[in-house]
Design a protein around this motif. Structure first.
Motif, PDB file in Angstrom:
ATOM      1  N   MET A 207     -21.003  -6.314   9.770  1.00  0.00           N
ATOM      2  CA  MET A 207     -20.039  -5.969  10.828  1.00  0.00           C
ATOM      3  C   MET A 207     -20.224  -4.737  10.978  1.00  0.00           C
ATOM      4  N   ILE A 208     -20.320  -3.250  10.371  1.00  0.00           N
ATOM      5  CA  ILE A 208     -19.350  -2.387  10.932  1.00  0.00           C
ATOM      6  C   ILE A 208     -20.884  -2.173  11.431  1.00  0.00           C
ATOM      7  N   SER A 209     -22.006  -2.467  11.745  1.00  0.00           N
ATOM      8  CA  SER A 209     -23.371  -2.163  12.511  1.00  0.00           C
ATOM      9  C   SER A 209     -22.953  -2.689  13.830  1.00  0.00           C
ATOM     10  N   MET A 210     -22.351  -3.999  14.067  1.00  0.00           N
ATOM     11  CA  MET A 210     -21.866  -4.566  14.604  1.00  0.00           C
ATOM     12  C   MET A 210     -20.709  -3.855  15.574  1.00  0.00           C
ATOM     13  N   VAL A 211     -19.626  -3.990  14.801  1.00  0.00           N
ATOM     14  CA  VAL A 211     -18.452  -2.765  15.415  1.00  0.00           C
ATOM     15  C   VAL A 211     -19.270  -1.564  16.612  1.00  0.00           C
ATOM     16  N   ASP A 212     -20.209  -0.897  15.369  1.00  0.00           N
ATOM     17  CA  ASP A 212     -20.938   0.357  15.643  1.00  0.00           C
ATOM     18  C   ASP A 212     -21.275  -0.058  16.815  1.00  0.00           C
ATOM     19  N   LYS A 213     -22.534  -0.554  17.167  1.00  0.00           N
ATOM     20  CA  LYS A 213     -22.747  -1.020  18.430  1.00  0.00           C
ATOM     21  C   LYS A 213     -22.246  -1.563  19.917  1.00  0.00           C
TER      22      LYS A 213
ATOM     23  N   GLU B  46     -16.948 -11.311  12.244  1.00  0.00           N
ATOM     24  CA  GLU B  46     -17.671 -11.970  10.489  1.00  0.00           C
ATOM     25  C   GLU B  46     -18.397 -13.248  11.333  1.00  0.00           C
ATOM     26  N   CYS B  47     -17.870 -13.446  11.776  1.00  0.00           N
ATOM     27  CA  CYS B  47     -19.444 -14.844  12.334  1.00  0.00           C
ATOM     28  C   CYS B  47     -20.074 -14.177  13.067  1.00  0.00           C
ATOM     29  N   ALA B  48     -19.904 -13.548  14.161  1.00  0.00           N
ATOM     30  CA  ALA B  48     -21.152 -13.041  14.738  1.00  0.00           C
ATOM     31  C   ALA B  48     -22.630 -12.576  13.897  1.00  0.00           C
TER      32      ALA B  48
ATOM     33  N   GLU C 245     -22.947 -10.595  22.588  1.00  0.00           N
ATOM     34  CA  GLU C 245     -23.978 -10.692  23.414  1.00  0.00           C
ATOM     35  C   GLU C 245     -23.291  -9.028  23.934  1.00  0.00           C
ATOM     36  N   ALA C 246     -22.618  -9.078  23.520  1.00  0.00           N
ATOM     37  CA  ALA C 246     -22.723  -7.946  23.945  1.00  0.00           C
ATOM     38  C   ALA C 246     -23.010  -6.455  23.181  1.00  0.00           C
ATOM     39  N   ALA C 247     -23.031  -6.632  21.594  1.00  0.00           N
ATOM     40  CA  ALA C 247     -24.092  -6.019  20.866  1.00  0.00           C
ATOM     41  C   ALA C 247     -25.128  -6.011  20.836  1.00  0.00           C
ATOM     42  N   THR C 248     -25.919  -7.087  21.619  1.00  0.00           N
ATOM     43  CA  THR C 248     -27.287  -7.698  21.308  1.00  0.00           C
ATOM     44  C   THR C 248     -27.843  -7.483  22.706  1.00  0.00           C
TER      45      THR C 248
END
Ligand code: AMP
Ligand code: ZN
Length: 460
Positions: A121-127, A208-210, A243-246
């Motif tokens: 989750m932290i790395s997705m927020v970072d992205k 969490e779910c993303a 989608e905004a992260a990946t």
């Protein structure tokens, strides 16, 4: 050809998995701070049926259902109980497993918990910060910026301005837009917390779910689902985050189940109009409840009424009566019944029509019983085989019928006949007669409730 309704396109679509023969499916799980109610069972039974049918159709299904094991409600309940939140979560997770197993639900292949996936989750927020789709607010929390995600509102089928008119604007809000939502929340003293580049805190619900779904099933996967209330904001926000992260499509097909309602309102904890699954299991056989949950199409609402539960019991009694004392046999092949069943289930998992095919089949078993037992038993074997796809009719018929007799100390037909007689008396304004019938029912320990739809009855 299997067709499934996609909430994203609002159309029934021919189902085409990303990888031939494989289905990757994620269903949002329960926030475990209390016992599950029958509304939860409605949604998870809908997905259980879909998964069983996909498997029966030969797909190799990977089913992921998460557990939300950290959130405000959990922290509040743990504090009220003066217990560690882990203990609370453990207790209600065990109870959920017991309840779902009793209702015959297949187990998910993976059951990730939010607290196990904090690094992802932290790395997705970072992205998201790196991609300029998120910002750190003045209070230190990290927010998703909906105005920076072009497709925001695609699942709810509303644009940002339309959505905004319904959003609550809070005083002293630190958000740039009322629809922005939290990705990382800094912890208050004594709250459970995890280290992060933005300070100790915990993830927002949607991230969490993303993070869990994409970590387990890949950036793009086949089916994502939950109850209808999750379309907005939960799934809209998950979609936006992922989608905004990946920068890849998140999910091909979104499935949402309709609510179980009580007196036209959603059964929910907050309204207090709920029955826990375990309470219902005290009064009804698990298979009866399972059948009841499938009596309306999964996308429609389902009304809770004791009468409908009794009708479900009667339906199962009819099936088991047809199966009783049938010699074992190979199921009929290339049968029109099976074809109709498949057509019903191929049409967005239409269980009510599938049930009507099973009724015809049971009727045929009974018709043939005296004249051609061998053929009757092949029909019976098909009935059992198709029942298995829906997770029913696998019990020993004698056991089922005997237990049902024991459970029902009231003569249902008599009760129904008395209710009809009372309604007729009321319609004819024969109040004394109507009261006399009510008194007779009270003596039988039956309580009547009159509402706009008619009369329902309960055991006292
Ligand atoms: P919750 O634990 O409240 O987040 O709910 C878990 C899942 O159960 C979600 O997919 C909800 O949409 C679903 N759910 C909750 N109440 C109902 C209901 N009355 N009928 C159908 N599904 C429900
Ligand atoms: Zn979710």
């Amino acid at each position: 050809m299997l067709k499934i309704y996609n909430s994203l396109t609002r159309k029934k679509e021919v189902f085409k998995p990303i990888q031939t023969g494989k289905v990757k499916l994620y269903v949002c799980g329960v926030t475990v701070y209390d016992y599950c109610h029958l509304g939860h069972a409605r949604t998870y039974t809908a997905f259980d049926v879909a998964i069983r049918y996909l498997q029966w159709r030969g797909y190799d299904v990977t089913y992921v259902r998460n557990i939300t094991d950290i959130d405000d409600k959990i922290i509040k309940r743990a504090n009220e109980n003066k217990e560690d939140f882990h203990e609370l979560v453990k207790r209600y997770t065990t109870a959920m497993h017991e309840d779902f197993a009793a209702l015959g639900m297949t187990k998910p292949h993976h059951e990730p918990t939010a607290t196990e996936f904090i690094p992802q989750m932290i790395s997705m927020v970072d992205k998201l910060l790196e991609n300029k789709k998120a910002y750190i607010a003045s209070n230190g929390d990290v927010y998703f910026s909906v105005r920076d995600f072009e497709n925001y509102g695609c699942l709810a089928h509303r644009n940002i301005d339309q959505l905004e008119s319904g959003a609550r604007v809070e005083i002293n809000d630190v958000k740039q837009d009322p629809l922005d939502f939290v990705l990382w929340k800094l912890a208050k003293p004594n709250e459970p917390q995890w280290e992060s580049p933005w300070g100790a805190g915990r993830p927002g619900w949607h991230i969490e779910c993303a993070a869990m779904s994409t970590s387990m099933l890949g950036n793009t996967f086949d089916i994502h689902g939950g109850g209808k209330d999750l379309i907005f904001p939960h799934h809209e926000n998950e979609l936006a985050e992922a989608e905004a992260a990946t920068q890849e499509k998140f999910v091909n097909l979104w499935m949402h189940a309709g609510f179980l309602q009580v007196a036209k309102e959603k059964m929910s904890k907050s309204l207090g109009n709920f029955f826990t699954i375990r309470d219902c299991l005290e009064n009804h056989a698990p298979e009866v409840l399972r059948y009841f949950l499938m009596t309306s199409h999964y996308r429609s609402q389902l009304q809770y009424a004791d009468e409908t539960i009794i009708q479900s019991r009667n339906a199962l009694e009819r099936f088991y009566t047809a199966l009783r004392d049938m010699p074992s046999a190979e199921a009929l092949v290339d049968s029109a019944y099976e074809e109709k069943f498949v057509n019903a289930m191929d049409d967005d998992f239409n269980t009510p029509i599938a049930f009507s095919v099973l009724f015809d089949l049971a009727h045929e078993v009974q018709r043939l019983r005296a004249s051609d037992l061998a053929l009757a038993s092949m029909h019976a074997a098909l009935l059992k085989k198709l029942g298995k796809v829906l997770g029913i009719l696998q019990d020993d018929p004698h056991d089922f019928l005997m237990n049902e007799k024991k459970n029902s100390d009231v003569d249902v037909e008599k009760v129904n006949a008395l209710i009809v007689a009372r309604n007729e008396a009321r319609a004819a304004k024969l109040w004394a007669e109507a009261d006399r019938i009510r008194a007779q029912l009270t003596e039988m320990k039956i309580v009547l409730e009159d509402n706009a739809e008619g009369t329902v009855w309960k055991h006292e």
